[in-house]
Design an enzyme around this catalytic site. Structure first.
Site, PDB file in Angstrom:
ATOM      1  N   HIS A   4      31.916  35.779 -63.847  1.00  0.00           N
ATOM      2  CA  HIS A   4      31.439  34.507 -63.319  1.00  0.00           C
ATOM      3  C   HIS A   4      30.599  34.660 -62.069  1.00  0.00           C
ATOM      4  CE1 HIS A   4      33.691  33.065 -66.608  1.00  0.00           C
ATOM      5  NE2 HIS A   4      32.933  31.991 -66.524  1.00  0.00           N
ATOM      6  N   GLU A 231      34.573  32.197 -79.618  1.00  0.00           N
ATOM      7  CA  GLU A 231      34.584  33.288 -78.631  1.00  0.00           C
ATOM      8  C   GLU A 231      35.573  34.375 -79.028  1.00  0.00           C
ATOM      9  OE1 GLU A 231      34.053  31.538 -74.426  1.00  0.00           O
ATOM     10  OE2 GLU A 231      35.601  30.302 -75.330  1.00  0.00           O
ATOM     11  N   ASP A 255      32.545  36.149 -74.138  1.00  0.00           N
ATOM     12  CA  ASP A 255      33.908  36.452 -74.563  1.00  0.00           C
ATOM     13  C   ASP A 255      33.927  37.072 -75.954  1.00  0.00           C
ATOM     14  OD1 ASP A 255      35.821  35.878 -72.519  1.00  0.00           O
ATOM     15  OD2 ASP A 255      35.191  33.791 -72.644  1.00  0.00           O
ATOM     16  N   CYS A 302      25.769  29.739 -76.487  1.00  0.00           N
ATOM     17  CA  CYS A 302      25.748  29.396 -75.067  1.00  0.00           C
ATOM     18  C   CYS A 302      26.166  30.554 -74.174  1.00  0.00           C
ATOM     19  CB  CYS A 302      26.601  28.163 -74.781  1.00  0.00           C
ATOM     20  SG  CYS A 302      28.360  28.451 -75.059  1.00  0.00           S
TER      21      CYS A 302
END
Ligand code: PEP
Ligand code: MG
Length: 374
Positions: A4, A231, A255, A302
């Protein structure tokens, strides 16, 4: 590359490379080329290397100043280009850069600095601010995705040896269903107050039953379009079944790569595995897109993979219907898609799929693309 921290750096257009241990040997004043697209730092570059880097920078600048047309292939077929956002405040810049909507709104950034969940009113205000920026446009909001790389004490403070395989995403929300219900209430309120086309999806869906649970719950709150993130490999493998239930799927390649290659996305020592070009990941993307086609449902991407201009073409060739990325990546991807027809994209994707590993998939796609251009 998909932690992140890296995602936030990308959102702010900060050129960044992770896991470059030798960077500690650099000295002040040394010239380096930091090529974040390739993940390479060149120390003391030659004149030639400097010129090549300059050419690439110029090509980027040209792409950035090209007209903000909707995403499309050379043959005119539409591939809507959407934005990944973490805060409603990012919406204005995304619109300026030509985002045709939002493909992933990461709601956890509203929660991460809090010691308890924001109230329904606070959430309604944030979601309303976001939706107001996109009248008539699609905005895909993801339900809170906490746990593992996004720990949230009030949702799950149990010690887990392998948190990425633990109570995270939809699993954690289900264990604290009141938080999920409050979030859906706030989203429905924001939807009623604005004209955007709100889609809501659940993170980390691993089973058909979880898809069923989330879609039913979202519909209970009047959410018209409810979907799942793909994911976890199990969801890709069962995509045909899951997409009978869900209105759409959005593939989170960050992921999906982590779980397919069994490599922690936060761990520098295995960062080389975290490569969405790996044919095993591409195969799962294709399975998911096929599941969408069978059921007449859209399947977007995404994860950070959508921001790689050549991989974006491959993803479309595999059947992705939309691409969502950090707004700063939109110009490069828009320019790249315009160079290829759908048939070209399918050929380039087939070349990548036929490779043995990520590096050869990338070079096979590159060679196929150059062949078509030449
Ligand atoms: C992903 O996993 O690709 C994704 C988009 O979700 P996040 O990066 O927030 O986990
Ligand atoms: Mg994810």
């Amino acid at each position: 590359p998909t932690s992140h921290t890296a995602i936030l750096a990308r959102e702010k257009s900060i050129v960044a490379i992770v896991g470059a241990a030798a960077a500690k040997d650099l000295v002040d004043g040394q010239t380096v080329i930091v090529d974040a697209a390739k993940g390479v730092v060149t120390v003391d570059p030659t004149e030639d290397e400097r010129a090549q880097a300059q050419n690439r920078a110029d090509a980027r600048a040209a792409a950035a100043s090209a007209p903000l047309t909707p995403g499309a292939l050379k043959d005119g077929s539409a591939v809507p280009l959407l934005a990944n956002l973490g805060k409603p405040g990012g919406a204005a810049e995304a619109v300026e850069l030509g985002a045709e909507g939002v493909g992933l709104f990461r709601t956890e950034f509203l929660f991460l600095s809090a010691t308890q969940a924001p109230t329904v009113d606070e959430q309604t205000a944030s979601y309303t601010e976001l939706l107001k920026s996109f009248p008539g446009k699609k905005v895909v909001v993801r339900a809170l995705d906490a746990g593992a790389d996004k720990p949230l004490a009030f949702l799950n403070d149990a010690h887990e040896d392998n948190p990425a395989l633990g109570l995270r995403g939809l699993r954690a929300l289900r264990a604290s269903e009141d938080i999920l219900r409050e979030q859906l209430t706030a989203l429905a309120n924001a939807d009623a107050a604005t004209d955007a086309d709100l889609w809501v999806m659940a993170p980390m869906v691993a089973t058909v039953e979880e898809a069923d649970y989330f879609v039913a719950l979202a519909k209970e709150y009047g959410i018209k379009t409810a979907g799942v993130m793909v994911e976890v490999p199990s969801s890709a493998i069962q995509a045909k079944r899951i997409l009978q239930i869900a209105d759409f799927a959005s593939i989170g390649t960050n992921d999906l790569t982590q779980y397919t290659l069994a490599a922690d996305r936060l761990l520098g020592s295995v960062a080389s595995y975290q490569d969405p070009w790996h044919p095993a990941v591409l195969e799962l993307i294709k399975m998911t897109a096929d599941g969408g086609k069978t059921n007449g449902k859209p399947v977007g991407i995404c994860g950070e993979a959508a921001a790689d201009p050549l991989l974006a073409v491959v993803l479309v060739g595999l059947g992705a219907t939309t691409l969502s990325m950090a707004p700063t990546a939109l110009a490069d991807v828009r320019a790249s898609l315009l160079q290829y027809t759908r048939e070209d994209a399918e050929r380039i994707a087939a070349a990548a799929l036929a490779a043995d590993d990520a590096a050869s998939a990338r070079s096979a796609a590159q060679a196929a693309a150059e062949n078509l251009a030449g």
